[in-house]
Design a protein around this motif. Sequence first.
Motif, PDB file in Angstrom:
ATOM      1  N   HIS A 185       0.842  -1.198   0.000  1.00  0.00           N
ATOM      2  CA  HIS A 185       0.000   0.000   0.000  1.00  0.00           C
ATOM      3  C   HIS A 185       0.884   1.257   0.000  1.00  0.00           C
ATOM      4  N   GLU A 186       2.202   1.048  -0.069  1.00  0.00           N
ATOM      5  CA  GLU A 186       3.149   2.165  -0.074  1.00  0.00           C
ATOM      6  C   GLU A 186       3.345   2.643  -1.511  1.00  0.00           C
ATOM      7  N   MET A 187       2.548   3.614  -1.932  1.00  0.00           N
ATOM      8  CA  MET A 187       2.560   4.016  -3.334  1.00  0.00           C
ATOM      9  C   MET A 187       3.868   4.714  -3.730  1.00  0.00           C
ATOM     10  N   GLY A 188       4.452   5.480  -2.810  1.00  0.00           N
ATOM     11  CA  GLY A 188       5.734   6.117  -3.114  1.00  0.00           C
ATOM     12  C   GLY A 188       6.822   5.085  -3.346  1.00  0.00           C
ATOM     13  N   PHE A 189       6.777   4.016  -2.572  1.00  0.00           N
ATOM     14  CA  PHE A 189       7.726   2.921  -2.742  1.00  0.00           C
ATOM     15  C   PHE A 189       7.506   2.225  -4.085  1.00  0.00           C
ATOM     16  N   ALA A 190       6.241   1.989  -4.437  1.00  0.00           N
ATOM     17  CA  ALA A 190       5.929   1.360  -5.727  1.00  0.00           C
ATOM     18  C   ALA A 190       6.468   2.205  -6.878  1.00  0.00           C
ATOM     19  N   ARG A 191       6.355   3.499  -6.761  1.00  0.00           N
ATOM     20  CA  ARG A 191       6.878   4.389  -7.807  1.00  0.00           C
ATOM     21  C   ARG A 191       8.386   4.180  -7.994  1.00  0.00           C
ATOM     22  N   GLU A 192       9.103   3.981  -6.870  1.00  0.00           N
ATOM     23  CA  GLU A 192      10.555   3.843  -6.929  1.00  0.00           C
ATOM     24  C   GLU A 192      11.008   2.525  -7.544  1.00  0.00           C
TER      25      GLU A 192
END
Length: 255
Positions: free
Chosen positions: A209-216
């Motif tokens: 659910h960590e969208m910023g992490f998914a972006r990376e």
Amino acid sequence: MTGRIAIDAQRVVKNYGSLEVLRDVDLRVDSGEVVCIVGPSGSGKSTLLRCINHLESIDGGTMTVLGQRIGYRARGDKLYELPEREIAKMRVDTGMVFQQFNLFSHMTVLQNLIEAPVGVARIPKPRAVATAHELLERVGLADKASAYPAQLSGGQQQRVAIARALAMNPKVMLFDEPTSALDPEMVHEVLAVIRDLAGEGRTMVIVTHEMGFAREVADRVVFMDRGRVVEEGPFDRLMSEPVHERTRAFLASIL
């Protein structure tokens, strides 16, 4: 990415009684690809991950991992579920990290890391111990080999769980909401380890659910809802130009 298919789910169905949890799910993950699966609670994300590793059997469709039909053998036009011992051998190449850490509480950190390499893979104990120490160094826990899980913080326990999965040298890594059970200040230390793994070209599927992490880290993001894959694509495209209304509604609720 090499283009070789590491995971190939075709029209996968999973039911719990009358509840259809996965409905005709198609998912292909290439070797070396990092895929993040996102979606609301109850959308089937974790169940799909467990089906990839055959911790849950499927009720329809096919699940192939590293060229093997996981959990089943075909005889003629029928499928037969394999004995647990044979399924366990198939799982050796697939490491999984759970929401809860699932460490053996009566074992030290070192014992947790060498249990499967020695007991399942028959790796000589001195080599397994040496590898375990290398992995603990890598996840920043070189000084915790003799500690017990109860003596560690949640973030430390999850890093041990990641090291334990890596101890089998898996070709595929599965992460099921690896930070959901952690206090906010511990999330970054676990994500840093996973981010490092993603940079190595490992095949990884991460429910998060960590969208910023998914972006990376993600080469591709898969959005699931109500047991189906609704939409998938590169993170930036999915964020800026979602095709489906359900994707737009979900993103609006979390961003």
